[in-house]
Scaffold this motif. Structure first.
Motif, PDB file in Angstrom:
ATOM      1  N   PHE A  59      44.756   1.755 -21.427  1.00  0.00           N
ATOM      2  CA  PHE A  59      43.714   1.442 -22.239  1.00  0.00           C
ATOM      3  C   PHE A  59      42.528   0.654 -21.769  1.00  0.00           C
ATOM      4  O   PHE A  59      41.465   0.728 -22.159  1.00  0.00           O
ATOM      5  CB  PHE A  59      44.437   0.411 -23.387  1.00  0.00           C
ATOM      6  N   ILE A  60      42.789   0.034 -20.536  1.00  0.00           N
ATOM      7  CA  ILE A  60      41.881  -0.793 -19.968  1.00  0.00           C
ATOM      8  C   ILE A  60      41.372  -0.410 -18.436  1.00  0.00           C
ATOM      9  O   ILE A  60      42.369   0.088 -17.838  1.00  0.00           O
ATOM     10  CB  ILE A  60      42.373  -2.366 -19.766  1.00  0.00           C
ATOM     11  N   ASP A  61      40.074  -0.374 -18.311  1.00  0.00           N
ATOM     12  CA  ASP A  61      39.956  -0.172 -16.853  1.00  0.00           C
ATOM     13  C   ASP A  61      39.572  -1.258 -15.967  1.00  0.00           C
ATOM     14  O   ASP A  61      38.888  -2.201 -16.117  1.00  0.00           O
ATOM     15  CB  ASP A  61      38.337   0.573 -16.978  1.00  0.00           C
ATOM     16  N   PHE A  62      40.546  -1.222 -14.936  1.00  0.00           N
ATOM     17  CA  PHE A  62      40.685  -2.116 -14.157  1.00  0.00           C
ATOM     18  C   PHE A  62      39.626  -2.016 -12.443  1.00  0.00           C
ATOM     19  O   PHE A  62      39.861  -2.747 -11.781  1.00  0.00           O
ATOM     20  CB  PHE A  62      42.150  -2.336 -13.721  1.00  0.00           C
ATOM     21  N   THR A  63      39.017  -0.609 -12.564  1.00  0.00           N
ATOM     22  CA  THR A  63      38.341  -0.409 -11.557  1.00  0.00           C
ATOM     23  C   THR A  63      37.056  -1.562 -11.129  1.00  0.00           C
ATOM     24  O   THR A  63      36.325  -2.060 -12.434  1.00  0.00           O
ATOM     25  CB  THR A  63      37.623   1.026 -11.484  1.00  0.00           C
ATOM     26  N   ASP A  64      36.617  -1.877 -10.101  1.00  0.00           N
ATOM     27  CA  ASP A  64      35.648  -2.787  -9.799  1.00  0.00           C
ATOM     28  C   ASP A  64      35.510  -3.993 -10.555  1.00  0.00           C
ATOM     29  O   ASP A  64      34.675  -4.460 -11.006  1.00  0.00           O
ATOM     30  CB  ASP A  64      34.399  -1.749  -9.724  1.00  0.00           C
ATOM     31  N   ASP A  65      36.769  -4.492 -10.538  1.00  0.00           N
ATOM     32  CA  ASP A  65      36.817  -5.938 -11.274  1.00  0.00           C
ATOM     33  C   ASP A  65      36.320  -5.961 -12.678  1.00  0.00           C
ATOM     34  O   ASP A  65      35.888  -6.867 -13.233  1.00  0.00           O
ATOM     35  CB  ASP A  65      36.014  -6.848 -10.324  1.00  0.00           C
ATOM     36  N   ARG A  66      36.253  -4.745 -13.259  1.00  0.00           N
ATOM     37  CA  ARG A  66      35.981  -4.661 -14.761  1.00  0.00           C
ATOM     38  C   ARG A  66      37.015  -5.516 -15.572  1.00  0.00           C
ATOM     39  O   ARG A  66      36.734  -5.658 -16.749  1.00  0.00           O
ATOM     40  CB  ARG A  66      35.844  -3.242 -15.328  1.00  0.00           C
ATOM     41  N   ALA A  67      38.312  -5.520 -15.112  1.00  0.00           N
ATOM     42  CA  ALA A  67      39.270  -6.329 -15.747  1.00  0.00           C
ATOM     43  C   ALA A  67      40.159  -7.019 -14.804  1.00  0.00           C
ATOM     44  O   ALA A  67      40.121  -6.708 -13.758  1.00  0.00           O
ATOM     45  CB  ALA A  67      40.062  -5.293 -16.863  1.00  0.00           C
ATOM     46  N   ILE A  68      40.985  -7.755 -15.303  1.00  0.00           N
ATOM     47  CA  ILE A  68      42.016  -8.617 -14.482  1.00  0.00           C
ATOM     48  C   ILE A  68      43.320  -8.589 -15.274  1.00  0.00           C
ATOM     49  O   ILE A  68      43.566  -8.760 -16.407  1.00  0.00           O
ATOM     50  CB  ILE A  68      41.684 -10.108 -14.546  1.00  0.00           C
ATOM     51  N   MET A  69      44.319  -8.620 -14.526  1.00  0.00           N
ATOM     52  CA  MET A  69      45.809  -8.479 -14.763  1.00  0.00           C
ATOM     53  C   MET A  69      46.399  -9.763 -14.143  1.00  0.00           C
ATOM     54  O   MET A  69      46.373 -10.011 -13.060  1.00  0.00           O
ATOM     55  CB  MET A  69      46.486  -7.355 -14.389  1.00  0.00           C
ATOM     56  N   VAL A  70      46.853 -10.738 -15.056  1.00  0.00           N
ATOM     57  CA  VAL A  70      47.476 -11.814 -14.589  1.00  0.00           C
ATOM     58  C   VAL A  70      48.882 -12.065 -15.177  1.00  0.00           C
ATOM     59  O   VAL A  70      49.182 -11.445 -16.123  1.00  0.00           O
ATOM     60  CB  VAL A  70      46.646 -13.155 -14.893  1.00  0.00           C
ATOM     61  N   ASP A  71      49.825 -12.906 -14.689  1.00  0.00           N
ATOM     62  CA  ASP A  71      50.944 -13.184 -14.905  1.00  0.00           C
ATOM     63  C   ASP A  71      51.229 -14.789 -15.177  1.00  0.00           C
ATOM     64  O   ASP A  71      50.882 -15.329 -13.993  1.00  0.00           O
ATOM     65  CB  ASP A  71      52.158 -12.503 -14.177  1.00  0.00           C
ATOM     66  N   ASN A  72      51.284 -15.166 -16.380  1.00  0.00           N
ATOM     67  CA  ASN A  72      51.612 -16.667 -16.582  1.00  0.00           C
ATOM     68  C   ASN A  72      52.508 -17.365 -15.967  1.00  0.00           C
ATOM     69  O   ASN A  72      52.705 -18.670 -15.858  1.00  0.00           O
ATOM     70  CB  ASN A  72      51.115 -17.018 -17.976  1.00  0.00           C
ATOM     71  N   GLY A  73      53.570 -16.538 -15.474  1.00  0.00           N
ATOM     72  CA  GLY A  73      54.644 -17.226 -14.670  1.00  0.00           C
ATOM     73  C   GLY A  73      54.127 -17.680 -13.499  1.00  0.00           C
ATOM     74  O   GLY A  73      54.756 -18.724 -12.840  1.00  0.00           O
ATOM     75  N   ASP A  74      53.103 -17.199 -13.035  1.00  0.00           N
ATOM     76  CA  ASP A  74      52.413 -17.686 -11.650  1.00  0.00           C
ATOM     77  C   ASP A  74      51.927 -19.220 -11.715  1.00  0.00           C
ATOM     78  O   ASP A  74      52.089 -20.049 -10.649  1.00  0.00           O
ATOM     79  CB  ASP A  74      51.261 -17.002 -11.181  1.00  0.00           C
TER      80      ASP A  74
END
Length: 403
Positions: A109-124
């Protein structure tokens, strides 16, 4: 170009917003970083997440940057919102696995190319917090009175709310603070059942960082009568093709009530709203064409054009009286009661439901109506080890016989 608020309103996403006018101005001034969280309660997202993913996608297409958060930390607690009992506690290994499954599905659903989106894990960040420091640094900004007034907690008050779950709101609020500090995130989005948690995050950012941030909720996926949509006889309508096949997914949307067509076309497709309104106004046989378009478009978004083409072709073959290899399969053995096969294979949720369907004449085997609730499968039911089962008017299953 429409302001993103106007877009969400027009398509029926917007439920509540903390400060709509100021958020509208922020969205007009330039790209706004926003986030949606997904707790890894299973190894697949389901139809209830579909709306949130579509809302994120629309905002990204409007020029804003999404942060997709998977709950490797909050998943250890479990959100009490909308629950009548405590969620099952998962192992760290299960949480990690589910998070990885979510990441793959979100990427459709989401375009992650060229920093257009970020994926994070709150466990970090949540897993490394010192509890005493968290209590003093964050807990001091929450009053028990206000937390207990939240709808998610009120629903659990009489039956019992564990202290473990009571911490969930603080954890989610801390997520917003963390994302605001490190990524400049200014907007949290989520389902309308998340309103209390989202407000808590907005307030924490104001108190700790003197930052004006926003909360916005989308409507939940419901039918016209107010009941939840996305449930099948076998359970949830999953976005994973291994759990709900593209054909089953297609058929679910193909078979919705006429009254739900406009809502689903608006929320679950990218079709222009003029086309949505035109399709929703259809009557008679033409309304079935609108449902087919909905089913195809939704399946294409979730599973891709090839799977959507195949699901549509399968439905057309079965409607014309043919057979297909793409329909859901249920294994069985000779001598097994059909009612046991139906419940074990997830065709029906209980033996009582199966008996009622048979009594009402709603079950056929190879186009022959089954009237005996004690019917036992025999060799004459199968051709080359296969038989065609039909539930109601539109649900088809292939029985495969293991001798």
């Amino acid at each position: 170009m429409h302001n993103a608020i106007d877009l969400l309103k027009e398509r029926g996403f917007l439920a509540q917003c903390t400060d709509e006018e100021t958020l509208r101005e922020a969205l007009d001034q330039g790209p706004v970083t926003f986030y949606v969280g997904f707790d890894p309660t299973a190894d697949s997202l389901h139809a209830g997440h579909f709306i949130a993913l579509m809302a994120m996608s629309h905002l990204q297409k409007a020029g804003h940057r999404p942060i997709c958060l998977v709950g490797g930390g909050t998943g250890t607690v479990g959100d009490p919102s909308g629950r009548t009992d405590m969620r099952k506690v998962m192992t760290d290994e299960t949480i990690r696995y589910n998070c990885e499954c979510f990441k793959k599905q979100i990427a459709r659903f989401i375009d992650f190319t060229d920093d257009r989106a970020i994926m994070v894990d709150n466990g970090d960040w949540l897993r490394s917090l010192n509890y005493i420091e968290l209590l003093r640094d964050v807990g001091a900004h929450f009053t028990v009175n206000r937390m207990l007034a939240a709808e998610s907690y009120k629903q659990r008050w009489e039956k019992g709310l564990t202290f473990l779950e009571f911490n969930y709101m603080i954890m989610q609020a801390y997520d917003f603070l963390e994302l605001n500090r490190h990524y400049g995130c200014r907007l949290q989005m989520g389902g309308d059942d998340q309103w209390s948690n989202i407000i808590a995050g907005v307030e924490l950012c104001r108190r700790k960082s003197n930052q004006t941030v926003f909360g916005l909720t989308n409507k939940l996926l419901t039918k016209s009568d107010g009941t939840k949509m996305g449930k099948t006889a076998g359970g949830a309508l999953w976005l994973d093709a291994k759990k709900t096949s593209p054909y089953e997914f297609y058929q679910y949307w193909r078979n919705i009530d006429d009254a739900d067509i406009e809502n689903c076309l608006s929320l679950l497709t990218y079709l222009p709203m003029d086309e949505v309104r035109s399709l929703s106004a259809a009557e008679g046989r033409e309304i079935n064409r609108s449902k087919e378009i909905l089913a195809y478009e939704a399946t294409k978004i979730v599973h891709g054009a090839q799977a959507a083409d195949q699901a549509r072709n399968t439905a057309q073959i079965l409607f014309s009286g043919g057979t297909s290899t793409d329909i859901p399969q249920v294994s069985c053995t000779l001598g097994e009661k059909l009612i046991d096969v139906l419940t074990r294979g997830g065709v029906l949720s209980s033996k009582g439901e199966a008996r009622r369907l048979i009594q009402q004449g709603g079950l056929t085997l190879n186009n022959i109506r089954i009237t005996d609730e004690h019917y036992v499968l025999n060799s004459s039911d199968f051709s080359h080890g296969e038989a065609l089962l039909k539930k109601g008017k539109k649900k088809h299953y292939k029985l495969t016989c293991c001798r």
